[in-house]
Design a protein around this motif. Structure first.
Motif, short mmCIF file in Angstrom:
data_model
loop_
_atom_site.label_atom_id
_atom_site.label_comp_id
_atom_site.label_asym_id
_atom_site.label_seq_id
_atom_site.Cartn_x
_atom_site.Cartn_y
_atom_site.Cartn_z
N THR A 33 -53.68 22.58 50.46
CA THR A 33 -53.51 23.07 48.83
C THR A 33 -53.58 22.28 46.89
OG1 THR A 33 -52.15 24.28 49.41
CG2 THR A 33 -52.20 24.30 47.39
N ALA B 261 -47.62 27.55 54.16
CA ALA B 261 -47.31 28.09 53.51
C ALA B 261 -45.55 28.28 53.37
CB ALA B 261 -47.76 28.62 52.79
N HIS C 252 -51.12 22.27 55.37
CA HIS C 252 -50.98 22.99 53.72
C HIS C 252 -50.86 22.53 52.12
CE1 HIS C 252 -50.19 26.02 51.54
NE2 HIS C 252 -48.88 26.11 50.84
N SER D 223 -46.72 29.60 59.09
CA SER D 223 -47.86 29.43 58.14
C SER D 223 -47.12 28.62 57.64
CB SER D 223 -48.67 30.49 57.05
OG SER D 223 -46.88 30.05 56.39
N ARG E 170 -47.81 21.79 60.12
CA ARG E 170 -48.59 22.74 59.30
C ARG E 170 -48.49 22.51 57.93
NH1 ARG E 170 -47.04 25.80 63.99
NH2 ARG E 170 -44.97 26.16 63.48
#
Lengths: 534, 409, 206
Positions: free
Chosen positions: B160, B77, B156, B75, B152
């Motif tokens: 976010t 993150a 993110h 991910s 990715r």
């Protein structure tokens, strides 16, 4: 792919094991045995005319038993004398030259600026000259010479086509000399043990045929039913080496890593299926011959020979452990290397027990000392080789001088020692003259024994230290070079003693020849002791 | 002795020469069977055992082939945590007056190309975030993260802290990568606003270029042509000082560090015969000039993990150390992300694993013995073989040193 | 054991079996491997240099087959990853070697890419490494009064430089160095590549 390969692997090992099991079964149940007594059709002395040994003392009835046969009086030695002398003489000459190159190579490893001005004397070529001269010159020629002398004796018939080996020896000498010149000039096929250019290899192969055919023909026309164990080894070697040599030298079809597997299949089989049979065969003849007592066990002879053929033929790839070749073929070679314990133990029991029961002869006869020490080195070299093939051990010893020590234990300690003994035994019988200075035989013996002991232990210890240094990431590569340096110097000392021994040997042989041939070849041997003394 | 033998040999039973070697009939001794059976069993076990090893070998090679071990971090993150949070902090608030926050930053909320371009090329110059001016030194991730990974992590960050749900695709990153291929770091917010997205608003402009000071022609001659046995630096260390194999990357190493190493080669406190020859042929001024040149050089990373080390163990050691083995975190001295701390602590990021590992080994073996108060000797002794390789491989995954440090200006 | 022909046939059959296992089957397996991605054929000059490498017998001291890190620290020394069969696709004769009197050279081009360094080292290894036992190769160079344009002049420390003259590489030296610099197989090996993985089973990497 991996499933099929795993299967093949298992299958191959299974085949070897089954063959071994069958062999043991057959031996145990006497399937392979003959009644040796009847197998020995022995000439009555005097049956065939042998003019040269008319002066022989008392040929009485005892010499006509089932295990007595007088090769000399049958005129057998006289027929093979010429080719044998030429082969042995050439072999000794190559030994002298080859060991000088070996000593030079050894010195160059600690005097790297010595003789660097011309290309033919660079380390990479001098070392290669040494290897090729001693393998193809000394060991092969002398080994064949000894075989040409022994084979007619155990076959109870004169050598067939005795002129052919003479031609073969001349051609072989030319080929070895051309090969040496080629290597010195930088023309090489570039693989270890296969450096001689394939164009010259053709000549070697042709010369080889001049040895193979007379020997084979003699075997086929023999006057005795049973083939003595020495004969098996010789016949095996004669079948194997031409095939090995031909396949490995085929130009243009091998490349890359595949070529490396062929290279080491060949190189190890030169030892296992050529030099080893020549050496073991000779030892099987001379040990009982000189002692005058039979070999310990026929069953063990059988086991030793066939297990050698089965296992030795597949050990070659242990030279590529941890390398870019398939895991399965490496493992196969490792396993077969370890299985080599079986034939080696068989031969060891057979030969060493025979000697051990007759230690008086070992003390008395220097030729026997050479031969049986050589046989002992065979045992040690083989045990060492089996252990060296184990992955855990190989990690340390691979890429180090340890391997060089091991190679010399086999090719020198074993085969050369046996051949030294053979030449000392045969010399008086070939010329009808005594060795002119028997003391020199002892000098030769102690020079090479002491020299080789220094050589071997220096490289073995040095090699292990070198390997351990290389495996330790925290030590720079330089450590593996500096730690080895004193051992390389010691090796040169040992090598110098060995070379000196060879020069004395060669000089002594020349002196023997210089006496000329005795008008009547007599048997008066220097080293033999009658069986009855045991 | 021989002659005496001959007299003894006067044979009562006829000449020995007629004896014909033969073999007696005797059974094979029992132990020979046992040995043969034992060896056969051993052989079978070994064959089976080794057959298993092939699978392990394949797996090891497969691990080497992955672009970076971080690719395993699925991910965005996770990539953010591994790659960004050491500077920008886990909650993206940055560090006051040093590292700009991402939360609420205009750069994050702007066109998706902005974040991607910053990730691809890094920033070397002043930017304005939330009314504060930061002197930014952001590394380029172009050489250490794939398009998919960049996509990715960018997604993110923007989802976010930028409030944009839009997903950035690998294809988009590929286009952006091609757009300014070959350029260096963005020279501050002004250039980004001008070239990428005017919506960034007024941004401070970068000062005059600072390269000129390093480009002394005499130094460049040493770098590119060499002089005598001071072979051209670039002939081994590469045209951009990027290094390779066990040749260190020099680009971005602190100037003082390079000067000290060159001196230590000469005195032998650091052992390397080739470098001893080179350094011995250089004057003090040349050493300083070269150090200055290389410290200002920036080059994309050419390092990748190649020692089969456990990268997550390496990360652990680099970030936190291992106090059970008395190992401090690498970054506690060598700076966040291993960017180095001038003048004494070299940057470790993007260094070649074989070089890092061999140096750590040399600290143990004494081939290198030139750190103050034996600090690195002590650290290296506490590292196992596997740890050396783990940390070396991890450091190779990091982006290269972002920019010239403040003191040098 | 009293007949020549059966003995010979059986002996040859055993050898044929060994040849099948050690030569033919591995040969088939290795031949099916394509060159490792990233491997390129040698150039003309590199091939000439390779011939020099072969004829000078470099292989007797230098292997070209780094071991895996599970077995030995070759990789940590900068000698490169464990080699695989397909790395040698263009090699003939093979120069794998079985001795490391000197270091492994499989990736010497990556580790020592400098032409000038190699020239100095070939002319006199001890100009760089006082402990080196590598032979010097003065016959690959010529000593001239003055370098001609296009000559590769060897950089030498004063101790080893001929007084008032320059040392210039002969074409053979330049080819050899071209070959050495081409030795770089640092690109990754495919997982299915062929090599001896027998040391991999030890679980935890060393």
């Amino acid at each position: 792919m991996s499933v099929t390969i795993g299967l093949l692997l298992a299958l191959s090992f299974l085949v070897s094991l089954l063959a071994l099991a069958f062999l043991i079964w057959a031996v145990t149940n006497r399937q392979l045995q003959l009644h040796q007594g009847q197998a020995y059709t022995v000439f009555t002395p005097g049956e065939a005319g042998t003019p040269d040994d008319a002066t022989l003392p008392g040929d009485d009835a005892q010499s006509v038993g089932p295990h007595h046969y007088d090769a000399e009086r049958e005129g057998i030695d006289a027929v093979s004398r010429r080719p044998v002398m030429i082969l042995i003489g050439s072999g000794i000459a190559w030994l002298a030259i080859g060991s000088i190159f070996g000593l030079m190579a050894s010195l160059k490893l600690h005097w790297p600026d010595w003789l660097t001005d011309v290309a033919p004397l660079t380390f990479g070529r001098v070392r290669t000259l040494h290897l090729n001269l001693v393998i193809y010159g000394w060991l092969s020629m002398t080994g064949i010479g000894v075989a040409l002398w022994i084979a007619p004796r155990i076959f109870h018939t004169a050598l067939r086509h005795p002129r052919l080996p003479v031609i073969g020896a001349v051609l072989w000498n030319i080929a070895v000399a051309c090969g040496a010149l080629a290597i010195a000039s930088g023309w090489t096929d570039g693989e270890e043990w296969l450096e001689i250019p394939w164009q010259i290899d053709g000549l070697l192969a042709l010369a080889g045929a001049f040895f193979v055919w007379p020997l084979l023909h003699t075997a086929l026309r023999r006057n005795v039913d049973h083939i003595y164990v020495t004969g098996w080894y010789y016949l095996g070697a004669l079948c194997w080496f031409p095939v090995l040599f031909f396949i490995a030298n085929l130009p243009g079809i091998h490349s890359g890593v595949q070529e490396a597997t062929v290279n080491w299949w060949f190189a190890h089989n030169v030892l296992g299926l050529w030099l080893t049979p020549l050496g073991v065969g000779a030892a099987y003849y001379f040990i009982p011959k000189i002692i005058g007592k039979p070999i310990y066990s026929y069953s063990l002879s059988l086991l030793g020979f066939w297990a050698l053929a089965l296992f030795y033929s597949q050990v070659g790839i242990h030279h590529l452990i941890g390398g870019p070749v398939p895991t399965w073929v490496v493992t196969l070679s490792i396993v077969h290397s370890v299985m080599m314990f079986v034939p080696v133990i068989a031969v060891a029991i057979n030969q060493h027990v025979t000697v051990a029961r007759n230690l008086w002869a070992f003390k008395a006869s220097i030729p026997l000392r050479f031969v049986s020490l050589g046989a002992l080195m065979y045992t040690l070299a083989s045990f060492q080789g089996s252990i060296e093939a184990l992955r855990a051990v190989n990690t340390v010893t691979h890429f180090t001088q340890y391997t060089v020590g091991h190679a010399h234990l086999g090719a020198y300690g074993f085969v050369s020692f046996v051949l030294f003994g053979a030449v000392y035994h045969m010399g008086p019988r070939l010329t009808g003259r005594q060795w002119p200075a028997p003391a020199l035989i002892a000098v030769h013996f102690w020079l090479v024994v002491v020299g080789f002991a220094i050589y071997f232990f220096a490289l073995t210890i040095g090699g292990v230290l070198q390997g351990l240094a290389m495996l330790d990431a925290t030590r720079p590569f330089a450590d593996s070079v500096t730690v080895l340096a004193p051992y390389l110097e010691a090796r040169s000392v040992g090598g110098a003693l060995m070379t000196l021994g060879h020069l004395i040997f060669a000089g002594h042989f020349v002196a023997l020849l210089a006496q000329g041939r005795a008008p009547h070849a007599t048997t008066a041997p220097t080293d033999t002791v009658p069986a009855t003394q045991a | 002795m021989i002659r005496r033998k001959r007299t003894q040999a006067a044979p009562p039973d006829g000449p020995e020469e007629t004896f014909e070697p033969y073999e007696e009939f005797r059974r094979i001794p029992l132990p020979v069977y046992w040995i043969a059976i034992a060896l056969a069993i051993w052989g079978a076990v070994t064959l089976w055992d080794n057959a298993q090893a092939v699978g392990v070998g394949r797996q090891e090679r497969a691990e080497q082939i992955e672009e970076t071990p971080a690719a395993a971090l699925n991910s965005g993150a996770q990539i953010f945590e591994a790659r960004c949070s050491t500077c920008h902090q886990p909650n993206a608030v940055g560090v006051r007056s040093a590292i700009p926050p991402l939360a609420g930053s205009r750069f994050v909320a702007a066109d998706p190309a902005v974040v991607v371009q910053i990730l691809l090329h890094g920033i070397d110059g002043p930017i304005d975030v939330g009314g504060r001016t930061f002197d930014a030194h952001m590394p380029s991730f172009a050489s250490v993260l794939s398009d998919a990974e960049l996509a990715r992590v960018a997604t993110h960050v923007r989802q976010t802290w930028g409030g944009d749900r839009q997903e950035i695709t690998a294809a988009f990153v590929r286009v952006q990568r091609a757009r300014f291929a070959g350029r260096g770091a963005w020279r501050g917010g002004e250039e980004l606003a001008r070239v990428v997205d005017p919506a960034l608003g007024p941004q401070p402009s970068a000062g005059p270029a600072v390269i000129s000071a390093f480009a002394d022609p005499a130094v460049l001659r040493l770098v590119n042509q060499g002089r005598g046995e001071a072979w051209a630096c670039s002939s081994c260390h590469g045209a951009a000082g990027q290094g390779g194999a066990n040749i260190p990357r020099l680009a971005g190493l602190p100037e003082g560090y390079i000067v000290k190493q060159l001196q230590d080669y000469v005195t032998g406190r650091r052992r390397n015969e080739s470098m001893q020859t080179v350094a011995g042929a250089l004057t003090d001024a040349e050493r300083r000039g070269l150090a200055r040149y290389y410290s200002g050089l920036r080059a994309p990373s050419t390092a990748k993990p190649e020692l089969g080390g456990d990268v997550s163990r390496g990360e652990q050691l680099a970030l936190y150390g291992d106090w059970s083995r008395n190992l401090p975190a690498c970054f506690s001295c060598h700076g966040p992300s291993g960017f180095g701390v001038a003048p004494g602590f070299p940057s470790l990021a993007a260094q070649h694993p074989a070089y890092t590992a061999s140096q750590l080994a040399a600290w143990v073996g004494g081939g290198r013995n030139n750190s103050d108060v034996q600090l690195m000797n002590e650290v290296a002794r506490n590292l196992s073989d596997a740890d050396r390789r783990a940390v070396a491989d991890y450091l190779a995954t990091l982006p290269p040193v972002p920019a010239v440090t403040q003191e040098r200006r | 054991m009293n007949r020549v022909i059966p003995l010979g046939i059986l002996a040859l059959a055993i050898l044929a079996f060994a040849t099948l296992m050690l030569v033919i089957l591995p040969g088939i397996q290795i031949r099916t491997e394509a060159p490792t991605p990233g491997l390129r054929p040698y150039s003309e000059a590199e091939l000439r240099g390779r011939a020099v490498y072969v004829s000078e017998g470099c292989v007797y001291c230098h292997s070209q087959q780094p071991r895996s890190l599970d077995q030995a620290p070759d990789g940590e020394r900068g000698w490169g990853r464990a080699s695989v069969a397909s790395d040698y696709f263009y090699d003939q004769p093979h120069q794998l070697g079985t001795m490391r009197t000197g270091p492994d050279l499989q990736n010497v081009g990556a580790r020592l890419p400098s032409e000038a360094w190699h020239m100095t080292h070939l002319y006199q290894p001890r100009a760089l490494y006082d402990w080196s036992v590598m032979p010097a190769y003065p016959y690959l160079f010529e000593v001239k009064d003055k370098a001609a344009p296009g000559d590769v002049v060897v950089a030498l420390p004063e101790r080893y430089a001929p007084e008032g003259k320059v040392v210039v590489a002969k074409p053979r030296a330049r080819d050899l160095v071209a070959y050495l610099r081409s030795l770089d197989r640092t690109f990754p090996a495919p997982p299915t590549a062929v090599r001896d993985d027998g040391y991999s089973e030890q679980g935890e990497p060393r």
